[in-house]
Write a protein that holds these residues in place. Structure first.
Motif, PDB file in Angstrom:
ATOM      1  N   LYS A  74      -7.720   2.554  -3.540  1.00 30.34           N
ATOM      2  CA  LYS A  74      -8.285   1.965  -2.313  1.00 30.34           C
ATOM      3  C   LYS A  74      -9.813   2.000  -2.336  1.00 30.34           C
ATOM      4  O   LYS A  74     -10.475   1.010  -1.991  1.00 30.34           O
ATOM      5  N   ASN A 105      -5.944  -1.516   5.065  1.00 28.68           N
ATOM      6  CA  ASN A 105      -6.816  -0.356   5.181  1.00 28.68           C
ATOM      7  C   ASN A 105      -6.076   0.962   5.110  1.00 28.68           C
ATOM      8  O   ASN A 105      -6.693   2.017   5.053  1.00 28.68           O
ATOM      9  N   SER A 155       0.833  -1.211   0.000  1.00 34.38           N
ATOM     10  CA  SER A 155       0.000   0.000   0.000  1.00 34.38           C
ATOM     11  C   SER A 155       0.864   1.256   0.000  1.00 34.38           C
ATOM     12  O   SER A 155       1.940   1.286   0.616  1.00 34.38           O
ATOM     13  N   ASP A 189      -3.068   0.629  -3.838  1.00 37.87           N
ATOM     14  CA  ASP A 189      -2.369  -0.639  -3.602  1.00 37.87           C
ATOM     15  C   ASP A 189      -1.736  -1.148  -4.889  1.00 37.87           C
ATOM     16  O   ASP A 189      -2.300  -0.989  -5.975  1.00 37.87           O
TER      17      ASP A 189
END
Lengths: 459, 459
Positions: free
Chosen positions: A258, A275, A229, A280
């Protein structure tokens, strides 16, 4: 549809294999192109299901003599209107030509009829110890013939390229009825002009592909997935560029916003493992040895961290890997009801950063959501223009113009995998000169002097 | 040569870059094709050395208007007469267009003008840490443009394919003078019909390639050579087939008759490391890790031993490896004074055994020596018909007919790497139907309506 045509079709393939009832014909007349851009469908068609190239040859000769429009139909998974009938058409469905003819383990090829589906091939090699077919454009309902004429791509192009890179030989029926062969089970073949590559990616306007020989590859024993991420897209793009410079070739590198990936996860009640951050990178990695897999993870994570990655996650178990893939595969379906146009341009890796920057500016200028997910590892991004009801926004034309101008500025292609079909024809002149387009049209005319085969497509 | 033509050429490229003296023109009029099969050379030519695609465009427009014959010339290394002038011709030598334009480490490409030689590229990447261009067809005097239009092959095709597999994009000047571009630095590109692949392997009859973008690859750190000797060809062929089935891809697998390789060694005063057996397989192997190299040796030797190998030898040091390569490279030169015709057919790996068996029968039937060495790993064998003085034996036509009939029976191509040129045209009808050949001729006509570009070649 003209009764004479229906009778003639019945004569050629037998009554059982001709469909002329409007309600049954209907689903054969279109493909999966978004409704906002799909051309107007003509349902005044007849569906014919031949069993052989010879039957197709008979159909073609008749159609060519009478100048009737003909369209071959595979799985109907096109997203560019390539398989949409826009005038009364003889639709040749390839569904009965579904035999896998031979797996040749010495020449490393599989030969099959054009109506074999991607699912058939996947299942065939699931049972095989050491070999498989690496190209996977997504929808397993796609048929091999369609995959060849649309030059299908998909996520694994980073390492294995696209269909063009795997087609060794093919058989096709010309609009004038002759059956031709091009290529073979050969690594080297230098006789004559390359008709095989002309047919690959021709979007069904030069001939109907009836048989295909594909190359197959050794199966890597160890396969894994890695999720990294980032706070922003430019860090992610830089990481990808550096990974290529380091000489590494994962199977796939996917890029996801995301918001898009979390929406997809929620939509099917699953949990995405990261999260944090705003974008990503999803790497699929395969190696012959387990050690090499771990080494690959380490190198990739190292490069990503140097480019400000905020989190990384290795999907070790096959269950975890399946979850990632399932959520990724659901990104498009989960936004489908909002997609106006799924643009699929491709740009050189070197120009990815410039391209992403440009898209952001267009998005900001018009205030219309442009979701960017896609095959970043091969430069093929999917920029979907989204509205609440998937209807074109007022500024649609301007947005699309600006996106395609940006693509050309970045030395890209207006379509990386969906093809021109019947939705991008007007844009071709951005990528090609008049002379280049005239050459293509003249080649079409060589194959199809009466323009009966899928008119209005590709050019 | 017509004075008007010479003057016009001087106008376009400048006086310094036009050669019209017969003695200086002479060497530009032919290539390295064996003298017994080479077409009659016409030396009534003018040599022009343009500096740009624009100058070539001017030459073409003039030639096309006046229907003068034009031929592009690269390194002149063709073995099929592709670069032999057979009528008064404007010969465009690409030697001044020799700039390497860009190495792009993110997109993994090198862009260069068509007159860059293979040697230039090899030297460029010798200096590079981690990247290189993998295709190596042998003679480093070959130019990139020639390598593209002849779709050059060479020994490393087992892993990396041929030129076609590495050309990402190109620029070409058409016989009618327009400059076109096809492809780009893209992995995915689905817009329009594939003009790029039409030009690749077109043997200079569709356009003159002026610029090329090639894909480059990560350099393996560890490279080694392995020599395995067998009593007979069928054991060697079986070993190759089994190696492929096992999923292994060496860089190269070469096949050599012992007599041929010992003659080559003797000819340059070197020693070939194996004296036992009648045929050798010569493997070039490259891997990222040293361990993998040893594992590869072990697997290959294991499979060869199961197929009755009588001796194996690993060339560990780079000096030993160089010796092997040098002797192997000298096989053709050492027999050159006896070669009537170096046939370079290619067959599927599956049919190699049948092909080798058939060649042996032809050899026995006619009692003329047919030396078989070549790129067994990609099915491309070089069957050289030998006589003491390299003159055609009486039964030449029958032998060649039988060899090519055998090639077709084995689902092969009449030429795997040398091309059709001006020596195999008559044989094309063995591999293609009349309709297929007519399609090719019609495509030639689309590009070159006045048939000015390298007439008599490829078709």
């Amino acid at each position: 549809m003209n009764e004479n045509i229906i009778r003639k079709m019945q004569e050629i393939v037998g009554e059982d294999w001709v469909v002329s009832d409007l309600d049954k014909v209907s689903s054969y007349c279109e493909d999966e192109t978004e409704k906002a851009v799909k051309p107007k469908v003509c349902r005044d068609c007849v569906v014919v299901k031949p069993a052989s190239a010879e039957e197709i040859s008979e159909i073609m000769k008749y159609a060519n003599e009478n100048k009737y429009s003909v369209m071959a139909r595979g799985g109907g998974t096109s997203l560019s209107g390539a398989a949409v009938a826009i005038m009364p058409t003889i639709i040749i469905s390839m569904e009965r030509m579904n035999k896998i003819i031979e797996v040749d383990e010495a020449s490393l090829t599989v030969e099959c009829e054009a109506g074999v589906t991607l699912l058939d091939i996947v299942e065939l090699f699931n049972k095989h110890d050491s070999l498989y077919f690496p190209i996977h454009p997504g929808d397993e309902g796609a048929q091999v013939g369609g995959m060849v004429v649309m030059n299908a791509g998909g996520v694994r192009a980073v390492r294995y390229g696209v269909m063009r890179d795997q087609v060794k030989g093919l058989e096709a029926v010309l609009p004038t009825g002759e059956i031709i062969h091009a290529g073979g089970k050969l690594i080297k073949n230098n006789a004559g002009l390359d008709l095989k590559n002309l047919l690959i990616g021709s979007e069904g306007i030069l001939g109907i592909v009836t048989k295909v020989t594909l190359s197959i590859k050794p199966k890597d024993k160890h396969i894994g997935s890695l999720l990294v991420s980032f706070e922003n897209d430019s860090d992610a793009v830089n990481a990808v560029t550096e990974i290529f410079k380091s000489g590494i070739k994962p199977l796939a590198i996917e890029y996801m916003e995301k918001t898009a990936i979390l929406r997809a996860a929620e939509d099917i009640g699953m949990t995405w493992p990261s999260n944090v951050g705003n974008v990503d990178l999803y790497f699929i990695v395969s190696e012959r040895k387990e050690d090499d897999l771990y080494e690959m993870y380490e190198t990739i994570v190292g490069i990503c961290e140097e480019n400000n990655a905020v989190e990384s996650f290795v999907a070790e178990s096959s269950k975890e890997q399946k979850t990632l893939l399932e959520i990724r595969s659901h990104v498009y379906p989960s936004m489908h009801k909002m997609v106006v146009d799924a643009i699929d341009a491709a740009v050189p890796i070197k120009n990815l950063a410039k391209y992403m920057e440009g898209i952001k500016k267009i998005y900001e200028k018009y205030g219309v959501e442009i979701s960017t997910i896609g095959h970043i590892g091969d430069g093929n991004m999917h920029n979907s223009i989204l509205t609440e009801d998937a209807e074109k926004p007022e500024c649609y034309d301007e947005i699309v113009d600006e996106i395609f101008n940006l693509v050309i500025e970045c030395e890209g292609a207006i379509t990386g995998e969906h093809g021109v079909g019947k939705v991008r024809n007007e844009r071709l002149k951005l990528q090609f000169t008049e002379k280049e387009l005239n050459l293509m049209k003249a080649i079409k005319n060589v194959f199809d002097p009466n323009n009966i085969l899928n008119p209005g497509t590709a050019l």
